[in-house]
Write a protein that holds these residues in place. Structure first.
Motif, PDB file in Angstrom:
ATOM      1  N   GLN A 190       0.707  -1.085   0.029  1.00  0.00           N
ATOM      2  CA  GLN A 190      -0.531  -0.230  -0.031  1.00  0.00           C
ATOM      3  C   GLN A 190       0.604   1.167   0.208  1.00  0.00           C
ATOM      4  OE1 GLN A 190      -2.969   0.231   2.514  1.00  0.00           O
ATOM      5  NE2 GLN A 190      -2.951   2.486   3.014  1.00  0.00           N
ATOM      6  N   VAL A 191       1.613   1.151   0.253  1.00  0.00           N
ATOM      7  CA  VAL A 191       2.771   2.881   0.790  1.00  0.00           C
ATOM      8  C   VAL A 191       3.459   2.807  -0.538  1.00  0.00           C
ATOM      9  CG1 VAL A 191       4.818   3.327   1.379  1.00  0.00           C
ATOM     10  CG2 VAL A 191       3.326   2.316   3.091  1.00  0.00           C
ATOM     11  N   TRP A 192       3.391   1.469  -1.168  1.00  0.00           N
ATOM     12  CA  TRP A 192       4.312   1.694  -2.164  1.00  0.00           C
ATOM     13  C   TRP A 192       3.792   2.226  -3.358  1.00  0.00           C
ATOM     14  CZ3 TRP A 192       3.632  -0.807  -7.155  1.00  0.00           C
ATOM     15  CH2 TRP A 192       4.318   0.026  -8.079  1.00  0.00           C
ATOM     16  N   LEU A 193       2.327   1.824  -3.259  1.00  0.00           N
ATOM     17  CA  LEU A 193       1.282   2.353  -4.559  1.00  0.00           C
ATOM     18  C   LEU A 193       0.946   4.363  -4.091  1.00  0.00           C
ATOM     19  CD1 LEU A 193      -1.390  -0.807  -4.099  1.00  0.00           C
ATOM     20  CD2 LEU A 193       0.133  -0.390  -6.658  1.00  0.00           C
ATOM     21  N   ILE A 194       0.694   4.241  -3.148  1.00  0.00           N
ATOM     22  CA  ILE A 194       0.566   4.836  -2.435  1.00  0.00           C
ATOM     23  C   ILE A 194       1.643   6.598  -3.111  1.00  0.00           C
ATOM     24  CG2 ILE A 194       0.271   7.040  -0.989  1.00  0.00           C
ATOM     25  CD1 ILE A 194      -1.187   5.322   0.755  1.00  0.00           C
ATOM     26  N   GLN A 195       3.138   5.861  -3.156  1.00  0.00           N
ATOM     27  CA  GLN A 195       3.904   6.872  -3.249  1.00  0.00           C
ATOM     28  C   GLN A 195       4.048   6.873  -5.386  1.00  0.00           C
ATOM     29  OE1 GLN A 195       7.107   4.251  -2.480  1.00  0.00           O
ATOM     30  NE2 GLN A 195       7.495   5.644   0.389  1.00  0.00           N
ATOM     31  N   SER A 223      -8.771   7.147   0.621  1.00  0.00           N
ATOM     32  CA  SER A 223      -8.471   5.748   1.371  1.00  0.00           C
ATOM     33  C   SER A 223     -10.483   5.416   1.279  1.00  0.00           C
ATOM     34  CB  SER A 223      -7.621   5.586   2.003  1.00  0.00           C
ATOM     35  OG  SER A 223      -6.523   6.019   1.998  1.00  0.00           O
ATOM     36  N   ALA A 224     -11.560   6.327   0.268  1.00  0.00           N
ATOM     37  CA  ALA A 224     -12.087   5.887   0.095  1.00  0.00           C
ATOM     38  C   ALA A 224     -12.592   4.187   0.315  1.00  0.00           C
ATOM     39  CB  ALA A 224     -13.061   6.605  -0.001  1.00  0.00           C
ATOM     40  N   ALA A 225     -13.580   4.408   0.968  1.00  0.00           N
ATOM     41  CA  ALA A 225     -13.960   2.872   0.901  1.00  0.00           C
ATOM     42  C   ALA A 225     -14.683   2.448  -0.305  1.00  0.00           C
ATOM     43  CB  ALA A 225     -14.950   2.261   2.076  1.00  0.00           C
ATOM     44  N   THR A 226     -15.113   3.625  -0.149  1.00  0.00           N
ATOM     45  CA  THR A 226     -16.779   2.374  -1.989  1.00  0.00           C
ATOM     46  C   THR A 226     -16.343   3.931  -3.008  1.00  0.00           C
ATOM     47  OG1 THR A 226     -18.192   4.023  -0.948  1.00  0.00           O
ATOM     48  CG2 THR A 226     -17.843   1.449  -0.495  1.00  0.00           C
ATOM     49  N   ARG A 227     -15.436   4.682  -2.593  1.00  0.00           N
ATOM     50  CA  ARG A 227     -15.523   5.996  -4.093  1.00  0.00           C
ATOM     51  C   ARG A 227     -13.812   6.436  -4.963  1.00  0.00           C
ATOM     52  NH1 ARG A 227     -17.809  11.736  -1.717  1.00  0.00           N
ATOM     53  NH2 ARG A 227     -19.244  10.791  -1.730  1.00  0.00           N
ATOM     54  N   TRP A 228     -14.381   6.568  -6.004  1.00  0.00           N
ATOM     55  CA  TRP A 228     -12.904   6.031  -6.683  1.00  0.00           C
ATOM     56  C   TRP A 228     -12.953   7.399  -7.049  1.00  0.00           C
ATOM     57  CZ3 TRP A 228     -10.567   1.541  -7.205  1.00  0.00           C
ATOM     58  CH2 TRP A 228     -11.202   0.707  -7.405  1.00  0.00           C
ATOM     59  N   GLY A 229     -13.524   9.051  -6.859  1.00  0.00           N
ATOM     60  CA  GLY A 229     -12.824   9.968  -7.002  1.00  0.00           C
ATOM     61  C   GLY A 229     -14.179  10.857  -6.725  1.00  0.00           C
ATOM     62  N   SER A 230     -14.077  11.369  -6.541  1.00  0.00           N
ATOM     63  CA  SER A 230     -14.039  13.109  -6.580  1.00  0.00           C
ATOM     64  C   SER A 230     -14.171  14.613  -7.089  1.00  0.00           C
ATOM     65  CB  SER A 230     -15.176  12.953  -4.386  1.00  0.00           C
ATOM     66  OG  SER A 230     -13.632  13.931  -3.793  1.00  0.00           O
ATOM     67  N   ALA A 231     -14.778  15.349  -6.741  1.00  0.00           N
ATOM     68  CA  ALA A 231     -14.255  16.921  -7.319  1.00  0.00           C
ATOM     69  C   ALA A 231     -15.345  18.477  -6.373  1.00  0.00           C
ATOM     70  CB  ALA A 231     -14.452  16.878  -8.457  1.00  0.00           C
ATOM     71  N   SER A 232     -14.595  18.737  -6.257  1.00  0.00           N
ATOM     72  CA  SER A 232     -15.058  20.420  -5.844  1.00  0.00           C
ATOM     73  C   SER A 232     -14.834  20.959  -6.806  1.00  0.00           C
ATOM     74  CB  SER A 232     -14.032  20.335  -4.112  1.00  0.00           C
ATOM     75  OG  SER A 232     -14.048  19.097  -3.647  1.00  0.00           O
ATOM     76  N   ALA A 233     -15.673  21.952  -6.447  1.00  0.00           N
ATOM     77  CA  ALA A 233     -16.739  23.403  -7.476  1.00  0.00           C
ATOM     78  C   ALA A 233     -14.800  24.516  -7.578  1.00  0.00           C
ATOM     79  CB  ALA A 233     -17.631  24.557  -7.490  1.00  0.00           C
ATOM     80  N   ASN A 234     -13.944  24.770  -6.373  1.00  0.00           N
ATOM     81  CA  ASN A 234     -12.878  25.574  -6.011  1.00  0.00           C
ATOM     82  C   ASN A 234     -11.787  24.391  -6.597  1.00  0.00           C
ATOM     83  OD1 ASN A 234     -11.666  23.175  -4.387  1.00  0.00           O
ATOM     84  ND2 ASN A 234     -12.265  24.052  -2.938  1.00  0.00           N
ATOM     85  N   GLY A 235     -11.769  23.442  -7.399  1.00  0.00           N
ATOM     86  CA  GLY A 235     -11.246  22.671  -8.768  1.00  0.00           C
ATOM     87  C   GLY A 235     -10.005  21.586  -7.137  1.00  0.00           C
ATOM     88  N   SER A 236     -10.180  21.466  -6.158  1.00  0.00           N
ATOM     89  CA  SER A 236      -9.555  20.579  -5.623  1.00  0.00           C
ATOM     90  C   SER A 236     -10.113  19.198  -5.939  1.00  0.00           C
ATOM     91  CB  SER A 236     -10.150  20.160  -4.620  1.00  0.00           C
ATOM     92  OG  SER A 236      -9.471  21.505  -3.500  1.00  0.00           O
ATOM     93  N   TRP A 241      -6.506   5.828  -4.721  1.00  0.00           N
ATOM     94  CA  TRP A 241      -4.808   5.091  -4.884  1.00  0.00           C
ATOM     95  C   TRP A 241      -5.268   4.486  -4.738  1.00  0.00           C
ATOM     96  CZ3 TRP A 241      -3.082   0.907  -1.944  1.00  0.00           C
ATOM     97  CH2 TRP A 241      -4.422   0.616  -0.799  1.00  0.00           C
ATOM     98  N   ARG A 242      -6.347   3.410  -4.881  1.00  0.00           N
ATOM     99  CA  ARG A 242      -6.505   2.044  -5.086  1.00  0.00           C
ATOM    100  C   ARG A 242      -7.040   1.866  -6.808  1.00  0.00           C
ATOM    101  NH1 ARG A 242      -9.104   2.323  -0.650  1.00  0.00           N
ATOM    102  NH2 ARG A 242      -8.322   0.718   1.207  1.00  0.00           N
ATOM    103  N   LEU A 243      -6.971   3.337  -6.843  1.00  0.00           N
ATOM    104  CA  LEU A 243      -7.113   3.173  -8.742  1.00  0.00           C
ATOM    105  C   LEU A 243      -5.983   2.489  -9.555  1.00  0.00           C
ATOM    106  CD1 LEU A 243      -8.868   7.077  -9.647  1.00  0.00           C
ATOM    107  CD2 LEU A 243      -9.585   4.468 -10.340  1.00  0.00           C
ATOM    108  N   LEU A 244      -4.170   2.699  -8.983  1.00  0.00           N
ATOM    109  CA  LEU A 244      -3.507   2.051  -9.636  1.00  0.00           C
ATOM    110  C   LEU A 244      -3.226   0.530  -9.818  1.00  0.00           C
ATOM    111  CD1 LEU A 244      -0.562   3.334  -9.847  1.00  0.00           C
ATOM    112  CD2 LEU A 244      -2.335   4.557  -8.550  1.00  0.00           C
TER     113      LEU A 244
END
Length: 305
Positions: A190-195, A223-236, A241-244
């Motif tokens: 996990q540490v390696w994947l996050i890197q 490290s969300a349990a069930t969400r691949w990603g999200s976006a905020s209107a402020n550009g965040s 990391w499990r997408l790797l």
């Protein structure tokens, strides 16, 4: 925080009113199942469970044959105006108003047999995929990295975790002894994947943002349990990391999905048209994403927001 299992829902008569659970009476729970005769005894139940064409909810109180498949389902009484169906990891559950008789519930199940069987089969297939993705963290184990299998090689002399490739394939060399615990090995991977995740995600965000005419401002690893990603209107942007574990094209779909939210903050037709402008095959990649199972969260179903 743990999330409830993903459920597919369909109302028969229209949208439900705000609901509150009403416990069925003992008399209702003892009503014979739809099949002629009493509730199956222990031997019959074991046979049903062994049959490949059987779908049995652990709290089933009714059962019915749908296109030759035996479906045993749970009936839940709710304060609502319609009959609703949900298919989750346990099987089919039917929610019905207190005043609807059981024979009408049976009829409603028959009327939606195609949808019910489709969702039951999809759920069973997803469970099989999740089981096949189970990783036993030990020397020689394999896990997916960018959609390709990688073998684990434990070597206490290895100073730094590193990916190596040769004619036989890819291996990840981890500086742990051969008798390291599964928890230690999984943590090291996990540490390696996050890197690896941050530089890869940044490169893909920078690649697609100009094409979508948007500007992202901050990347956070999730490290969300069930969400691949999200976006905020402020550009965040937040990306798991499990997408790797997934193929590069599928990762790109998630990146484009989140960047598109910087233009359209919903899942309207306009949003999907925005995704389509840079990824015409997004529908196929989206289907692939829904079918994925990753080692650390084999029982979860992920989604994009």
């Amino acid at each position: 925080m743990a999330r409830r299992p993903l459920q597919f829902t369909l109302d028969l008569f229209g949208p439900a009113a705000p609901s509150g659970t009403v416990k069925p009476s003992d008399a209702e729970l003892k009503v014979p199942l739809v099949q002629v005769g009493p509730v199956p005894d222990a031997i019959e139940t074991a046979a049903h469970r062994a049959a490949p064409s059987t779908f049995r909810h652990p709290r089933a109180t009714r059962e019915v044959l749908l296109d030759g498949k035996l479906v045993a389902y749970e009936v839940k009484r709710r304060k609502r105006r319609s009959i609703g169906f949900s298919v989750g990891a346990e099987g089919l559950a039917v929610s019905a108003p207190h005043w609807v008789p059981l024979y009408e519930i049976d009829h409603a199940v028959q009327g939606k047999s195609g949808w019910i069987l489709k969702k039951l089969h999809e759920t069973r297939e997803r469970h099989h995929r999740h089981e096949s993705a189970r990783t036993d963290w030990k020397d020689g184990a394999t896990f997916p990295y960018l959609g390709e299998p990688v073998s684990l090689l434990l070597d206490l002399r290895q100073a730094q975790t590193a990916l190596q490739a040769d004619a036989s394939g890819q291996s990840l060399c981890v500086g742990l002894p051969a008798d390291a615990t599964p928890a230690q090995i999984g943590q090291a991977v996990q540490v390696w994947l996050i890197q690896q995740a941050r530089p890869l995600f940044i490169s893909r965000l920078d690649h697609f943002a100009p094409q979508l005419q948007v500007q992202w401002r901050k990347l956070s690893l999730s490290s969300a349990a069930t969400r691949w990603g999200s976006a905020s209107a402020n550009g965040s942007i937040r990306l798991n990391w499990r997408l790797l574990h997934l193929k590069p094209a599928v990762i790109d779909y998630v990146v484009v999905h989140e960047l598109s939210h910087l233009r359209v903050m919903d899942h309207s037709l306009r949003f999907w048209a925005t995704v389509h402008t840079v990824m015409p095959d997004y529908a196929d990649l989206r289907r692939q994403l829904k079918q994925e199972a990753v080692p650390q969260n084999k029982n979860k179903q992920y989604y994009c927001k």
